[in-house]
Write an enzyme that holds these catalytic residues in place. Structure first.
Site, PDB file in Angstrom:
ATOM      1  N   GLN A  86       0.852  -1.194   0.000  1.00 35.03           N
ATOM      2  CA  GLN A  86       0.000   0.000   0.000  1.00 35.03           C
ATOM      3  C   GLN A  86       0.884   1.240   0.000  1.00 35.03           C
ATOM      4  O   GLN A  86       0.391   2.356  -0.094  1.00 35.03           O
ATOM      5  CB  GLN A  86      -0.867   0.027   1.263  1.00 35.03           C
ATOM      6  CG  GLN A  86      -1.815  -1.148   1.383  1.00 35.03           C
ATOM      7  CD  GLN A  86      -2.476  -1.164   2.755  1.00 35.03           C
ATOM      8  OE1 GLN A  86      -3.480  -0.509   2.977  1.00 35.03           O
ATOM      9  NE2 GLN A  86      -1.907  -1.900   3.689  1.00 35.03           N
ATOM     10  N   ASP A  89       6.231   4.638  -1.187  1.00 35.59           N
ATOM     11  CA  ASP A  89       7.692   4.774  -1.223  1.00 35.59           C
ATOM     12  C   ASP A  89       8.302   3.648  -2.070  1.00 35.59           C
ATOM     13  O   ASP A  89       7.607   2.723  -2.494  1.00 35.59           O
ATOM     14  CB  ASP A  89       8.279   4.815   0.204  1.00 35.59           C
ATOM     15  CG  ASP A  89       8.135   3.487   0.947  1.00 35.59           C
ATOM     16  OD1 ASP A  89       8.519   2.437   0.400  1.00 35.59           O
ATOM     17  OD2 ASP A  89       7.646   3.509   2.106  1.00 35.59           O
ATOM     18  N   HIS A 104      -1.268   1.775  -4.273  1.00 36.96           N
ATOM     19  CA  HIS A 104      -1.640   3.182  -4.153  1.00 36.96           C
ATOM     20  C   HIS A 104      -0.690   4.120  -4.893  1.00 36.96           C
ATOM     21  O   HIS A 104      -0.600   5.303  -4.566  1.00 36.96           O
ATOM     22  CB  HIS A 104      -1.741   3.562  -2.668  1.00 36.96           C
ATOM     23  CG  HIS A 104      -2.856   2.834  -1.965  1.00 36.96           C
ATOM     24  ND1 HIS A 104      -2.884   2.617  -0.612  1.00 36.96           N
ATOM     25  CD2 HIS A 104      -3.982   2.262  -2.468  1.00 36.96           C
ATOM     26  CE1 HIS A 104      -3.993   1.946  -0.308  1.00 36.96           C
ATOM     27  NE2 HIS A 104      -4.663   1.716  -1.404  1.00 36.96           N
ATOM     28  N   GLY A 170       2.612  -4.431   9.092  1.00 40.69           N
ATOM     29  CA  GLY A 170       2.519  -2.993   9.354  1.00 40.69           C
ATOM     30  C   GLY A 170       1.378  -2.275   8.675  1.00 40.69           C
ATOM     31  O   GLY A 170       1.590  -1.223   8.066  1.00 40.69           O
ATOM     32  N   THR A 171       0.186  -2.834   8.814  1.00 39.39           N
ATOM     33  CA  THR A 171      -0.969  -2.118   8.259  1.00 39.39           C
ATOM     34  C   THR A 171      -2.136  -2.186   9.227  1.00 39.39           C
ATOM     35  O   THR A 171      -2.368  -3.218   9.848  1.00 39.39           O
ATOM     36  CB  THR A 171      -1.389  -2.669   6.869  1.00 39.39           C
ATOM     37  OG1 THR A 171      -2.681  -2.145   6.525  1.00 39.39           O
ATOM     38  CG2 THR A 171      -1.431  -4.181   6.814  1.00 39.39           C
ATOM     39  N   SER A 172      -2.855  -1.063   9.342  1.00 34.64           N
ATOM     40  CA  SER A 172      -4.012  -1.023  10.234  1.00 34.64           C
ATOM     41  C   SER A 172      -5.221  -1.698   9.578  1.00 34.64           C
ATOM     42  O   SER A 172      -6.266  -1.825  10.195  1.00 34.64           O
ATOM     43  CB  SER A 172      -4.357   0.427  10.584  1.00 34.64           C
ATOM     44  OG  SER A 172      -4.673   1.132   9.396  1.00 34.64           O
TER      45      SER A 172
HETATM   46  P1  NAD Z   1      -1.715   3.051   8.783  1.00 31.00           P
HETATM   47  O1  NAD Z   1      -1.009   4.297   9.136  1.00 31.00           O
HETATM   48  O2  NAD Z   1      -3.188   3.032   8.742  1.00 31.00           O
HETATM   49  O3  NAD Z   1      -1.273   1.925   9.844  1.00 31.00           O
HETATM   50  C1  NAD Z   1       0.061   1.744  10.194  1.00 31.00           C
HETATM   51  C2  NAD Z   1       0.211   0.410  10.882  1.00 31.00           C
HETATM   52  O4  NAD Z   1       1.599   0.181  11.068  1.00 31.00           O
HETATM   53  C3  NAD Z   1      -0.461   0.338  12.272  1.00 31.00           C
HETATM   54  O5  NAD Z   1      -1.230  -0.831  12.370  1.00 31.00           O
HETATM   55  C4  NAD Z   1       0.736   0.307  13.239  1.00 31.00           C
HETATM   56  O6  NAD Z   1       0.485  -0.483  14.375  1.00 31.00           O
HETATM   57  C5  NAD Z   1       1.798  -0.328  12.369  1.00 31.00           C
HETATM   58  N1  NAD Z   1       3.177  -0.010  12.739  1.00 31.00           N
HETATM   59  C6  NAD Z   1       3.681   1.139  13.255  1.00 31.00           C
HETATM   60  N2  NAD Z   1       5.011   1.030  13.434  1.00 31.00           N
HETATM   61  C7  NAD Z   1       5.349  -0.227  13.007  1.00 31.00           C
HETATM   62  C8  NAD Z   1       6.578  -0.943  12.941  1.00 31.00           C
HETATM   63  N3  NAD Z   1       7.733  -0.394  13.313  1.00 31.00           N
HETATM   64  N4  NAD Z   1       6.550  -2.201  12.449  1.00 31.00           N
HETATM   65  C9  NAD Z   1       5.377  -2.785  12.040  1.00 31.00           C
HETATM   66  N5  NAD Z   1       4.190  -2.153  12.108  1.00 31.00           N
HETATM   67  C10 NAD Z   1       4.183  -0.888  12.577  1.00 31.00           C
HETATM   68  O7  NAD Z   1      -1.082   2.552   7.422  1.00 31.00           O
HETATM   69  P2  NAD Z   1      -1.672   1.589   6.284  1.00 31.00           P
HETATM   70  O8  NAD Z   1      -2.485   0.501   6.882  1.00 31.00           O
HETATM   71  O9  NAD Z   1      -0.541   1.290   5.362  1.00 31.00           O
HETATM   72  O10 NAD Z   1      -2.716   2.462   5.502  1.00 31.00           O
HETATM   73  C11 NAD Z   1      -2.881   3.487   4.976  1.00 31.00           C
HETATM   74  C12 NAD Z   1      -2.282   4.235   3.822  1.00 31.00           C
HETATM   75  O11 NAD Z   1      -1.091   4.836   4.232  1.00 31.00           O
HETATM   76  C13 NAD Z   1      -1.879   3.452   2.640  1.00 31.00           C
HETATM   77  O12 NAD Z   1      -2.794   3.773   1.671  1.00 31.00           O
HETATM   78  C14 NAD Z   1      -0.510   3.995   2.226  1.00 31.00           C
HETATM   79  O13 NAD Z   1      -0.561   4.422   0.863  1.00 31.00           O
HETATM   80  C15 NAD Z   1      -0.347   5.182   3.053  1.00 31.00           C
HETATM   81  N6  NAD Z   1       0.979   5.560   3.540  1.00 31.00           N
HETATM   82  C16 NAD Z   1       2.119   5.128   2.947  1.00 31.00           C
HETATM   83  C17 NAD Z   1       3.344   5.496   3.462  1.00 31.00           C
HETATM   84  C18 NAD Z   1       4.583   5.023   2.762  1.00 31.00           C
HETATM   85  O14 NAD Z   1       4.600   4.925   1.536  1.00 31.00           O
HETATM   86  N7  NAD Z   1       5.643   4.692   3.487  1.00 31.00           N
HETATM   87  C19 NAD Z   1       3.430   6.291   4.594  1.00 31.00           C
HETATM   88  C20 NAD Z   1       2.249   6.735   5.187  1.00 31.00           C
HETATM   89  C21 NAD Z   1       1.019   6.354   4.640  1.00 31.00           C
END
Ligand code: NAD
Length: 235
Positions: A86, A89, A104, A170-172
């Site tokens: 998702q 990056d 995404h 690592g996804t909610s």
């Molecule tokens: P989210 O922010 O909804 O959930 C993040 C999840 O990661 C949580 O469940 C949390 O407990 C967990 N988490 C936090 N630190 C962690 C770690 N060190 N190791 C493992 N898990 C950890 O994110 P999501 O579910 O990916 O959903 C939402 C949207 O966020 C996606 O559509 C994505 O495109 C976008 N997003 C992407 C990035 C990126 O590209 N890196 C950054 C922020 C958001």
């Protein structure tokens, strides 16, 4: 060879310094989704949206893959691995993973705001207002905004439905349709969920929840899977 499908979210990149969306210090504490990540925001104030993603892109360019990304690249040497992410990056690719499907979009790419198939690499990290596609239309970030269709969903459903092992990291599991992918896992598949806040998913039978950060949980699971493969092939 066993097929492993890995489904990653923002949490896998958290230890690389890229903020998640929904954690306590996540991005949405600082910004309103509706003001930066929707088509309406783009129509209302494209310069602000462009600026938001230029800042996110700078952060991504400064970040490095972490142990979890590298462990998944290693896994590919031993199994048929498909990553579905998702994340926007490029840390999976920079760690060496070859089979990565972005649901995404990809922040390191720009696309025409009118012809969505016209996609270009962002060379200097910035898309400016006035940067145009070859047909003369403004370039926008190649990301899927809230309210837009997710073009890669169908192909992702097919990939998940063939998984012997499905690993969620690592996804909610709160952004749909992406989060709905987990329901396409075959009943017999083993499913792992690595997330410090990992919650049970009632409909999945063979689920093992590993409440750890990706940087420790993923390398440990990868080592376990590689060792189990070696043991079974010796029998
Ligand atoms: P989210 O922010 O909804 O959930 C993040 C999840 O990661 C949580 O469940 C949390 O407990 C967990 N988490 C936090 N630190 C962690 C770690 N060190 N190791 C493992 N898990 C950890 O994110 P999501 O579910 O990916 O959903 C939402 C949207 O966020 C996606 O559509 C994505 O495109 C976008 N997003 C992407 C990035 C990126 O590209 N890196 C950054 C922020 C958001």
């Amino acid at each position: 060879m066993k097929k492993i499908v890995v489904f990653t979210g923002a949490g896998i990149s958290a230890e690389s310094g890229i903020k998640t969306f929904r954690d306590a210090d996540g991005l949405w504490e600082e910004y309103k989704i509706s003001e930066v990540a929707t088509p309406e925001a783009w129509y209302k104030n494209p310069a602000m949206v462009q600026d938001f993603y230029n800042k996110r892109r700078k952060q991504v360019m400064e970040a490095l893959p972490n142990k979890a990304h590298y462990a998944l690249a290693e896994l590919e040497k031993h199994f048929d691995v498909q990553i579905i992410t998702q994340n926007i990056d490029d840390l999976h690719e920079r760690a060496g993973s070859k089979n990565v499907l972005h649901l995404h979009g990809e922040i390191m790419k720009a696309r025409s705001s009118t012809y969505e198939k016209l996609i270009y690499p962002v060379k200097n990290g910035i898309i400016s207002m006035g940067d145009k596609c070859e047909k003369g239309f403004q370039l926008r970030p190649h990301v899927v905004w809230f309210g837009e269709e997710v073009p890669n969903m169908e192909i992702a459903y097919k990939m998940v439905s063939k998984a012997d092992i499905f690993i969620i990291i690592g996804t909610s599991l709160s952004v749909y349709p992406a989060a709905g992918l987990i329901y396409y896992t075959p009943k017999k598949s083993k499913v792992y969920l690595i997330d410090p806040q990992g919650k049970n998913i009632d409909t999945i039978e063979n689920l093992e929840i590993i409440k750890e950060k990706a940087g420790t949980g993923v390398p440990a699971l990868v080592e376990h899977l590689i060792n189990s493969k070696k043991t079974t092939s010796r029998l």
